[in-house]
Write an enzyme that holds these catalytic residues in place. Structure first.
Site, PDB file in Angstrom:
ATOM      1  NE  ARG A 108      -2.675   5.280  -5.590  1.00 19.75           N
ATOM      2  CZ  ARG A 108      -2.040   5.652  -6.556  1.00 19.75           C
ATOM      3  NH1 ARG A 108      -2.287   5.330  -7.782  1.00 19.75           N
ATOM      4  NH2 ARG A 108      -0.732   6.550  -6.446  1.00 19.75           N
ATOM      5  CG  HIS A 134      -0.195   0.220   2.513  1.00 19.13           C
ATOM      6  ND1 HIS A 134       0.147   1.527   2.983  1.00 19.13           N
ATOM      7  CD2 HIS A 134       0.375  -0.528   3.411  1.00 19.13           C
ATOM      8  CE1 HIS A 134       0.482   1.406   4.382  1.00 19.13           C
ATOM      9  NE2 HIS A 134       0.849   0.172   4.317  1.00 19.13           N
ATOM     10  CB  CYS A 135       1.013   4.363  -1.879  1.00 21.91           C
ATOM     11  SG  CYS A 135      -0.549   4.521  -2.589  1.00 21.91           S
ATOM     12  CB  ALA A 136       0.064   8.172   1.173  1.00 16.90           C
TER      13      ALA A 136
END
Length: 461
Positions: free
Chosen positions: A29, A25-27
């Site tokens: 998504r 995951h990113c910030a």
């Protein structure tokens, strides 16, 4: 919000746990590499109806589900536990995702993976340069004071050792030893080489090497030379490890790798890389100088389309090159106009929408765009209704044209929206004011365009 339930409800809509290759995951998504993306795409509408989901789409070899900051990490923890991916690391995920990309997307993703980790260092340097500019401009202390000298050291350090930072990051991405990559960056910034960073003219000494005149000039602040050098280094290292016996690998491989790469870099790669980097800058300057407002219209209007593909992070390489060559970045203000315009369009959707869920999604997503995070408003709102995305393109084009016309520039990359103001102040009050005017033009232009085009909530795509 029951994060475990969200994860359990999501898994069958993705085609089951067996369809999940890896996840991270990113910030904002949840990023998934699936065996068959079509199974998830077929259920996209159902996925977007799940609690907390703000949108879903397939891009860059991944199926991505938008949850937003503060939620995605909690959903990921439950999801990883449910599908048995807890031991998977980000590198495994990145490699799995790249295998599903076409060559161009793979190249762009590689650049993104190299430059994104060093953004904090570049942003910190940009902010420190802004502080230094304010201190000297407003005369808070004398120009020869110890505070000014220290701030100058703090703010320039990241750019001076940029090849070392890039060497480490690039070696990780290319499959080499990151510390050897840092050593190659160190060779390219050695004190025996003239540091050209920040100098209008650099006149190095020359040495004779087997009849060749080698310029003793460093590569502080450069981008292309170190990327090429570390790529060659990683190639040499990986092939040496295939033939060098394990008993002497620790001694032989690093020694041969560094000495071969060092010679090749100083004799060929460095000068070639500098020529390529300078050529890219010349082309961009030509477009910027002679395309002027038209260039701003095109870049500002089309940037969000590039964000959809997921390759926009690869532009950091170009922006870093501009900072090295010119000392400022004129592309970032244009990207910022496109980003905040998405927020303006999302704000219009908030006022136009009748559904409570649409309003609940549109307002925070629009506000996050003003802070530089655009994925929630692009994928969760504007693309779903299509016309707001077009309205944002119009606003981004208008704002982009204005910041190009008024020559707004920044001293770093990685920040857009409101936070970007901090990396503008070094170039004066007029620079900041023109940025804020462009900001207003982009937001209002996108809002008005979206308002007049309207939305039909029954036509959600």
């Amino acid at each position: 919000m029951n994060y475990n339930k969200i994860a359990k409800d999501l898994i069958p809509l993705l085609g089951g746990a067996d369809n999940v290759i890896s996840a991270t995951h990113c910030a904002t998504r949840l990023r998934l590499v699936l065996k068959d993306d079509e199974k998830a795409t077929a259920n996209r509408d159902k996925i977007e109806e799940l609690d907390g989901v703000k949108g879903a789409f397939a891009s860059s070899g991944q199926f991505q589900v938008i949850f937003g900051t503060g939620i995605v990490n909690k959903v990921y923890a439950e999801f990883a536990e449910e599908v048995g991916l807890k031991e998977k690391d980000t590198q495994d995920h990145a490699e799995a995702a790249k295998k599903k990309m076409n060559p161009f997307a793979r190249f762009a993703r590689t650049l993104s993976n190299i430059f994104v980790p060093i953004i904090p260092a570049i942003v910190a340097s940009g902010l420190l340069m802004g502080l230094l500019g304010m201190v000297t401009t407003f005369g808070w202390v004398a120009d020869d004071s110890s505070l000014v000298k220290m701030l100058n050291m703090f703010s320039s350090a990241a750019f001076i050792i940029l090849p070392i930072l890039l060497g480490y990051s690039a070696a990780k991405e290319f499959g080499g030893n990151p510390f050897l990559g840092a050593v190659i960056g160190g060779i390219m910034t050695h004190p025996d080489l003239l540091n050209p960073w920040g100098l209008a003219e650099a006149n190095p000494e020359y040495m004779d090497f087997m009849g060749l005149d080698i310029a003793l000039i460093g590569y502080q602040g450069t981008v292309v030379p170190v990327l090429l050098a570390v790529f060659v280094m990683s190639f040499i290292e990986k092939n040496l490890r295939k033939i060098v016996p394990s008993a002497v690998d620790l001694l032989v491989t690093p020694f041969v790798t560094v000495i071969l790469t060092g010679f090749i870099t100083l004799l060929a790669i460095g000068p070639l890389g500098n020529a390529i980097g300078s050529g890219i800058t010349v082309v961009l300057n030509f477009v910027y100088d002679y395309g002027s407002v038209f260039a701003g219209l095109i870049f500002g209007g089309l940037y969000s389309l590039i964000v959809i593909t997921g390759v926009h992070h690869s532009f950091h390489a170009i922006e870093a090159g501009l900072l090295a060559e010119l000392g400022f970045n004129y592309l970032l203000p244009i990207w910022s106009m496109a980003n905040v315009a998405q927020g303006g369009a999302g704000l219009a959707v908030y006022f136009l929408a009748k559904r409570a869920k649409t309003k609940e999604l549109a307002l925070p997503a629009a506000l996050s765009a003003f802070l530089g995070i655009t994925e929630p408003v692009i994928f969760g709102v504007n693309l779903r209704y299509r016309k707001p995305f077009i309205g944002a393109a119009i606003g981004g084009a208008l704002g982009g044209a204005y910041v190009v016309f008024t020559n707004v520039v920044a001293n770093a990359y990685g920040l857009t929206g409101i936070p970007m103001i901090a990396i503008l102040v070094e170039f004066g009050t007029v620079n900041v004011v023109n940025y804020l005017i462009g900001f207003a033009i982009a937001v209002v232009g996108a809002f008005v365009a979206t308002w007049f085009m309207g939305i039909k909530e029954e036509d959600v795509k």
